[in-house]
Design a protein around this motif. Structure first.
Motif, mmCIF file in Angstrom:
data_model
loop_
_atom_site.group_PDB
_atom_site.id
_atom_site.type_symbol
_atom_site.label_atom_id
_atom_site.label_comp_id
_atom_site.label_asym_id
_atom_site.label_seq_id
_atom_site.Cartn_x
_atom_site.Cartn_y
_atom_site.Cartn_z
ATOM 1 N N GLN A 289 0.802 -1.213 0.000
ATOM 2 C CA GLN A 289 0.000 0.000 0.000
ATOM 3 C C GLN A 289 0.844 1.277 0.000
ATOM 4 N N GLU A 290 2.112 1.175 0.372
ATOM 5 C CA GLU A 290 2.989 2.333 0.370
ATOM 6 C C GLU A 290 3.743 2.427 -0.957
ATOM 7 N N LYS A 291 4.313 3.600 -1.190
ATOM 8 C CA LYS A 291 5.119 3.800 -2.391
ATOM 9 C C LYS A 291 6.536 3.304 -2.117
ATOM 10 N N CYS A 292 6.778 2.081 -2.456
ATOM 11 C CA CYS A 292 8.064 1.442 -2.174
ATOM 12 C C CYS A 292 8.754 1.056 -3.472
ATOM 13 N N ARG A 293 10.043 1.246 -3.498
ATOM 14 C CA ARG A 293 10.861 0.769 -4.603
ATOM 15 C C ARG A 293 12.092 0.090 -4.029
ATOM 16 N N ASN A 294 12.510 -0.965 -4.676
ATOM 17 C CA ASN A 294 13.659 -1.712 -4.153
ATOM 18 C C ASN A 294 14.753 -1.825 -5.199
ATOM 19 N N TYR A 295 15.987 -1.829 -4.706
ATOM 20 C CA TYR A 295 17.175 -1.930 -5.555
ATOM 21 C C TYR A 295 18.108 -2.967 -4.946
ATOM 22 N N ILE A 296 18.550 -3.884 -5.756
ATOM 23 C CA ILE A 296 19.400 -4.982 -5.306
ATOM 24 C C ILE A 296 20.863 -4.644 -5.616
ATOM 25 N N THR A 297 21.735 -4.772 -4.633
ATOM 26 C CA THR A 297 23.152 -4.511 -4.873
ATOM 27 C C THR A 297 23.765 -5.679 -5.647
ATOM 28 N N GLU A 298 24.691 -5.338 -6.537
ATOM 29 C CA GLU A 298 25.298 -6.343 -7.401
ATOM 30 C C GLU A 298 26.779 -6.575 -7.121
ATOM 31 N N TYR A 299 27.425 -5.659 -6.407
ATOM 32 C CA TYR A 299 28.870 -5.756 -6.179
ATOM 33 C C TYR A 299 29.251 -4.828 -5.026
ATOM 34 N N PRO A 300 30.419 -5.005 -4.430
ATOM 35 C CA PRO A 300 30.858 -4.120 -3.350
ATOM 36 C C PRO A 300 30.921 -2.666 -3.830
ATOM 37 N N GLY A 301 30.288 -1.767 -3.077
ATOM 38 C CA GLY A 301 30.241 -0.359 -3.447
ATOM 39 C C GLY A 301 28.997 0.043 -4.216
ATOM 40 N N HIS A 302 28.210 -0.930 -4.659
ATOM 41 C CA HIS A 302 27.024 -0.637 -5.462
ATOM 42 C C HIS A 302 25.969 0.130 -4.658
ATOM 43 N N ALA A 303 25.800 -0.218 -3.387
ATOM 44 C CA ALA A 303 24.798 0.466 -2.562
ATOM 45 C C ALA A 303 25.096 1.957 -2.468
ATOM 46 N N GLU A 304 26.371 2.303 -2.391
ATOM 47 C CA GLU A 304 26.761 3.719 -2.318
ATOM 48 C C GLU A 304 26.374 4.457 -3.597
ATOM 49 N N LYS A 305 26.654 3.839 -4.749
ATOM 50 C CA LYS A 305 26.302 4.457 -6.031
ATOM 51 C C LYS A 305 24.792 4.598 -6.171
ATOM 52 N N LEU A 306 24.058 3.549 -5.804
ATOM 53 C CA LEU A 306 22.601 3.610 -5.883
ATOM 54 C C LEU A 306 22.046 4.749 -5.032
ATOM 55 N N ALA A 307 22.488 4.824 -3.774
ATOM 56 C CA ALA A 307 21.977 5.848 -2.861
ATOM 57 C C ALA A 307 22.265 7.250 -3.388
ATOM 58 N N GLU A 308 23.485 7.460 -3.869
ATOM 59 C CA GLU A 308 23.848 8.789 -4.363
ATOM 60 C C GLU A 308 23.058 9.173 -5.603
ATOM 61 N N GLN A 309 22.900 8.242 -6.530
ATOM 62 C CA GLN A 309 22.183 8.544 -7.771
ATOM 63 C C GLN A 309 20.707 8.815 -7.513
ATOM 64 N N ILE A 310 20.082 7.994 -6.707
ATOM 65 C CA ILE A 310 18.654 8.183 -6.427
ATOM 66 C C ILE A 310 18.429 9.483 -5.665
ATOM 67 N N ALA A 311 19.241 9.729 -4.636
ATOM 68 C CA ALA A 311 19.072 10.937 -3.819
ATOM 69 C C ALA A 311 19.349 12.206 -4.613
ATOM 70 N N SER A 312 20.291 12.154 -5.544
ATOM 71 C CA SER A 312 20.627 13.357 -6.301
ATOM 72 C C SER A 312 19.473 13.819 -7.177
ATOM 73 N N LEU A 313 18.597 12.902 -7.573
ATOM 74 C CA LEU A 313 17.455 13.262 -8.397
ATOM 75 C C LEU A 313 16.204 13.572 -7.584
ATOM 76 N N TYR A 314 16.013 12.900 -6.450
ATOM 77 C CA TYR A 314 14.745 12.994 -5.730
ATOM 78 C C TYR A 314 14.942 13.169 -4.222
ATOM 79 N N SER A 315 15.911 13.964 -3.839
ATOM 80 C CA SER A 315 16.254 14.070 -2.420
ATOM 81 C C SER A 315 15.088 14.546 -1.560
ATOM 82 N N GLU A 316 14.247 15.451 -2.079
ATOM 83 C CA GLU A 316 13.159 16.011 -1.269
ATOM 84 C C GLU A 316 11.894 15.165 -1.313
ATOM 85 N N GLN A 317 11.877 14.124 -2.120
ATOM 86 C CA GLN A 317 10.677 13.310 -2.264
ATOM 87 C C GLN A 317 10.813 11.936 -1.624
ATOM 88 N N ILE A 318 11.973 11.664 -1.072
ATOM 89 C CA ILE A 318 12.214 10.354 -0.464
ATOM 90 C C ILE A 318 11.958 10.437 1.028
#
Length: 336
Positions: free
Chosen positions: A56-85
């Protein structure tokens, strides 16, 4: 700081268009390290996404694929939608939390939490994130039980301060960092995680390292006061008391700004090391005469030889490091 135990892999980077299609206002972003806890994180998330609250909530999930991937994902997503997360939710262990926090280092307004699924889970323990996965998520959605925290930050080997990295649990140099590296690279870690006793990984690695470790000679600086120390076993800086899967390494450490609690172990006979680490689980090791707890607002360490270093379980080597405490607060959701 150079990292170890990372094998060559193909790097996958999400594109802006992929994020735009997936992310909307009031979004809960799940970052899942499916390998954490030898697959426990994957099982936890598979059950969580079937729950009506997740649907029922607006949820999106991202799976890490390699060491350091979570950092890249977080930075990329936040840089586009920081005020909406609304919140980043890590399903994994301390290493994945470390990556996400570093990905969000320029987005301190975005809350974070963790559904613990690693071997140590000291972030969840230190910041009081407890309960069943759906219970933690419900607290996040209802914006209940939040806690402020102040990251530490560090930069190594003469790098500029603008290249600093954050840590949420601890950074340490010497013996325990070498133990952490051994634990991370071990084959038994995955089997212990399979049987839900991953916290024993550190204990086994400690017994492997204890007889081969070479004590350090270092120069430390606390708020401008320099000291040369010989026969040093380890130096550890904490944001809260816990590391190594629940060890109370600095029992009096508190979540607060500005001040760094620093533990130094020096002139400890090798045969005493296992005894000392047994007492760490109860916080009694600080009674040893070889153990000192110091406090400072800034800290640096330097050695003529490469030192093992770990930050939130991420290991590497360096010859020098500077450490400070972030004065601005961030927020953890889902705390007790």
């Amino acid at each position: 700081m150079t990292y170890s135990c990372n094998s060559p892999i193909d790097i996958y980077v999400i594109t802006a268009n992929q994020i735009i299609r997936k992310v909307g206002e009031g979004m809960y972003i799940f970052i899942i390290n499916k390998r954490a806890g030898r697959g426990r994180a994957a099982d936890i998330f598979d059950a969580l996404k079937k729950h009506p609250l997740y649907k029922q909530e607006k949820c999106r999930n991202y799976i890490t694929e390699y060491p350091g991937h979570a950092e890249k994902l977080a930075e990329q997503i936040a840089s586009l939608y920081s005020e909406q997360i609304s919140c980043f939710i890590v399903v994994g262990g301390d290493g994945t939390v470390h990556e996400v926090v570093n990905g969000l280092k320029n987005f301190r307004q975005i809350p974070i939490t963790c559904i613990p699924a690693g071997s140590g889970n000291d972030f969840a323990r230190g910041y009081g994130v407890h309960g069943e996965p759906i219970e933690i998520f419900r607290k996040v959605v209802n914006q209940r039980s939040e806690k402020k925290y102040w990251s530490g930050f560090y930069w190594t080997d003469g790098k500029q301060e603008r290249l600093k990295r954050l840590f949420v649990n601890s950074i340490s140099f010497g013996f325990d960092a070498e133990v952490t590296e051994r634990a991370n690279c071990s084959s038994y870690k995955r089997w212990l995680n399979k049987w839900r006793i991953g916290s024993l990984t550190y204990v086994i690695a400690l017994l492997q390292v204890v007889f081969r470790f070479k004590p350090m000679t270092v120069e430390i600086e606390l708020d401008g006061d320099k000291k040369r120390l010989e026969n040093v076993l380890m130096v550890t800086i904490m944001n809260h008391p816990f590391y190594g899967g629940g060890m109370k390494i600095i029992p009096g450490a508190q979540i607060r700004p500005n001040l760094l609690p620093i533990l130094v172990i020096q002139d400890l006979a090798r045969w005493k090391i296992p005894l000392l680490f047994i007492t760490v689980y109860f916080g009694k090791h600080v009674r040893f005469k070889e153990v000192k707890v110091l406090y400072a607002t800034s800290f640096s360490i330097e050695s003529g030889e490469s030192m093992h270093v770990q930050a939130d379980g991420q290991t590497g080597k360096c010859k020098s490091c500077r450490v400070k405490k972030d004065a601005e607060a961030r927020v953890v959701y889902g705390t007790k």
